[in-house]
Write a protein that holds these residues in place. Structure first.
Motif, PDB file in Angstrom:
ATOM      1  N   MET A   1      15.142  36.648  68.540  1.00 27.24           N
ATOM      2  CA  MET A   1      16.513  36.356  68.309  1.00 27.24           C
ATOM      3  C   MET A   1      16.869  36.759  66.894  1.00 27.24           C
ATOM      4  O   MET A   1      16.177  36.427  65.953  1.00 27.24           O
ATOM      5  N   GLN A   2      17.937  37.452  66.748  1.00 22.93           N
ATOM      6  CA  GLN A   2      18.386  37.903  65.445  1.00 22.93           C
ATOM      7  C   GLN A   2      19.680  37.192  65.086  1.00 22.93           C
ATOM      8  O   GLN A   2      20.628  37.179  65.873  1.00 22.93           O
ATOM      9  N   PHE A   3      19.639  36.642  63.867  1.00 24.29           N
ATOM     10  CA  PHE A   3      20.844  35.966  63.363  1.00 24.29           C
ATOM     11  C   PHE A   3      21.561  36.885  62.388  1.00 24.29           C
ATOM     12  O   PHE A   3      20.932  37.649  61.653  1.00 24.29           O
ATOM     13  N   ALA A   4      22.841  36.779  62.387  1.00 19.52           N
ATOM     14  CA  ALA A   4      23.618  37.585  61.450  1.00 19.52           C
ATOM     15  C   ALA A   4      23.457  37.002  60.042  1.00 19.52           C
ATOM     16  O   ALA A   4      23.491  35.798  59.847  1.00 19.52           O
ATOM     17  N   ARG A   5      23.232  37.890  59.121  1.00 18.33           N
ATOM     18  CA  ARG A   5      23.069  37.421  57.750  1.00 18.33           C
ATOM     19  C   ARG A   5      24.427  37.055  57.169  1.00 18.33           C
ATOM     20  O   ARG A   5      25.395  37.801  57.313  1.00 18.33           O
ATOM     21  N   THR A   6      24.436  35.932  56.535  1.00 20.13           N
ATOM     22  CA  THR A   6      25.687  35.547  55.868  1.00 20.13           C
ATOM     23  C   THR A   6      25.654  36.078  54.448  1.00 20.13           C
ATOM     24  O   THR A   6      24.641  36.030  53.772  1.00 20.13           O
ATOM     25  N   ARG A   7      26.744  36.605  54.058  1.00 18.06           N
ATOM     26  CA  ARG A   7      26.826  37.146  52.706  1.00 18.06           C
ATOM     27  C   ARG A   7      26.993  35.995  51.712  1.00 18.06           C
ATOM     28  O   ARG A   7      27.811  35.114  51.913  1.00 18.06           O
ATOM     29  N   THR A   8      26.208  36.083  50.688  1.00 16.64           N
ATOM     30  CA  THR A   8      26.340  35.063  49.650  1.00 16.64           C
ATOM     31  C   THR A   8      27.373  35.542  48.629  1.00 16.64           C
ATOM     32  O   THR A   8      27.373  36.701  48.207  1.00 16.64           O
ATOM     33  N   ARG A   9      28.247  34.639  48.297  1.00 20.36           N
ATOM     34  CA  ARG A   9      29.283  34.995  47.338  1.00 20.36           C
ATOM     35  C   ARG A   9      28.766  34.780  45.933  1.00 20.36           C
ATOM     36  O   ARG A   9      28.008  33.846  45.684  1.00 20.36           O
ATOM     37  N   LYS A  10      29.217  35.648  45.045  1.00 20.41           N
ATOM     38  CA  LYS A  10      28.872  35.469  43.648  1.00 20.41           C
ATOM     39  C   LYS A  10      29.600  34.250  43.126  1.00 20.41           C
ATOM     40  O   LYS A  10      30.777  34.039  43.423  1.00 20.41           O
ATOM     41  N   ALA A  11      28.912  33.506  42.343  1.00 23.26           N
ATOM     42  CA  ALA A  11      29.544  32.324  41.750  1.00 23.26           C
ATOM     43  C   ALA A  11      30.502  32.784  40.649  1.00 23.26           C
ATOM     44  O   ALA A  11      30.181  33.665  39.855  1.00 23.26           O
ATOM     45  N   ASN A  12      31.680  32.202  40.633  1.00 19.43           N
ATOM     46  CA  ASN A  12      32.649  32.534  39.583  1.00 19.43           C
ATOM     47  C   ASN A  12      32.127  32.037  38.239  1.00 19.43           C
ATOM     48  O   ASN A  12      31.551  30.958  38.144  1.00 19.43           O
ATOM     49  N   GLU A  13      32.341  32.852  37.234  1.00 18.62           N
ATOM     50  CA  GLU A  13      31.896  32.438  35.906  1.00 18.62           C
ATOM     51  C   GLU A  13      32.821  31.356  35.392  1.00 18.62           C
ATOM     52  O   GLU A  13      34.042  31.435  35.529  1.00 18.62           O
ATOM     53  N   SER A  14      32.248  30.396  34.783  1.00 17.13           N
ATOM     54  CA  SER A  14      33.016  29.281  34.264  1.00 17.13           C
ATOM     55  C   SER A  14      33.654  29.670  32.930  1.00 17.13           C
ATOM     56  O   SER A  14      33.031  30.320  32.090  1.00 17.13           O
ATOM     57  N   THR A  15      34.890  29.269  32.739  1.00 16.17           N
ATOM     58  CA  THR A  15      35.585  29.550  31.480  1.00 16.17           C
ATOM     59  C   THR A  15      35.445  28.390  30.495  1.00 16.17           C
ATOM     60  O   THR A  15      35.909  28.478  29.370  1.00 16.17           O
ATOM     61  N   ILE A  16      34.797  27.338  30.900  1.00 15.47           N
ATOM     62  CA  ILE A  16      34.650  26.166  30.026  1.00 15.47           C
ATOM     63  C   ILE A  16      33.866  26.495  28.764  1.00 15.47           C
ATOM     64  O   ILE A  16      34.280  26.093  27.681  1.00 15.47           O
ATOM     65  N   PRO A  17      32.758  27.242  28.806  1.00 13.52           N
ATOM     66  CA  PRO A  17      32.080  27.568  27.542  1.00 13.52           C
ATOM     67  C   PRO A  17      32.972  28.359  26.580  1.00 13.52           C
ATOM     68  O   PRO A  17      32.947  28.136  25.378  1.00 13.52           O
ATOM     69  N   MET A  18      33.777  29.269  27.114  1.00  8.81           N
ATOM     70  CA  MET A  18      34.670  30.038  26.257  1.00  8.81           C
ATOM     71  C   MET A  18      35.741  29.129  25.641  1.00  8.81           C
ATOM     72  O   MET A  18      36.068  29.244  24.463  1.00  8.81           O
ATOM     73  N   ILE A  19      36.275  28.204  26.400  1.00  9.08           N
ATOM     74  CA  ILE A  19      37.261  27.257  25.885  1.00  9.08           C
ATOM     75  C   ILE A  19      36.633  26.394  24.793  1.00  9.08           C
ATOM     76  O   ILE A  19      37.254  26.123  23.762  1.00  9.08           O
TER      77      ILE A  19
END
Length: 127
Positions: free
Chosen positions: A1-19
């Protein structure tokens, strides 16, 4: 049985360190900046060939017309009254316009001495 691979989304970069960095820079510049009140009137200091600049934190302004200002006091009577509490060890900077007659400055010096001013520095610009 083959399962479809789910695409992993890139995590958004946090702007808190820049703030945080911007906030720290803002605090740094506010703490290190010297905030001075505006001058009461435009003064063009005389020219002189002096190596050391005038020092002191208290400034007496004299305009080309002879008008005087010291802190919140304006006019000769108010200025001399404000200088009554002057500490003799403090230095006073005289920021006089180059157009002020010398006799006006000469007549002002005994009044300043009577008010307790012992160290007076004339502000000038380099030639």
């Amino acid at each position: 049985m083959q399962f479809a691979r789910t695409r992993t989304r890139k995590a958004n970069e946090s702007t808190i360190p820049m703030i945080n960095v911007v906030f720290l820079l803002l605090i740094f510049f506010l703490m290190t900046a010297q905030i001075t009140p505006p001058e009461p009137f435009e003064v063009t200091p005389p020219e002189a060939s002096v190596d050391a600049p005038a020092t002191g934190q208290l400034v007496l302004h004299v305009s080309a017309e002879g008008e005087m200002a010291f802190g919140d006091a304006h006019g000769e009577e108010d200025v001399l009254a404000a200088l009554d509490d002057f500490v003799e060890e403090d230095e006073l900077m005289l920021r006089a316009d180059r157009g002020v007659p010398a006799n006006l400055i000469a007549s002002l010096l005994p009044k300043l001495a009577q008010a307790g001013v012992r160290h007076l520095n004339l502000v000038s610009t380099a030639r």
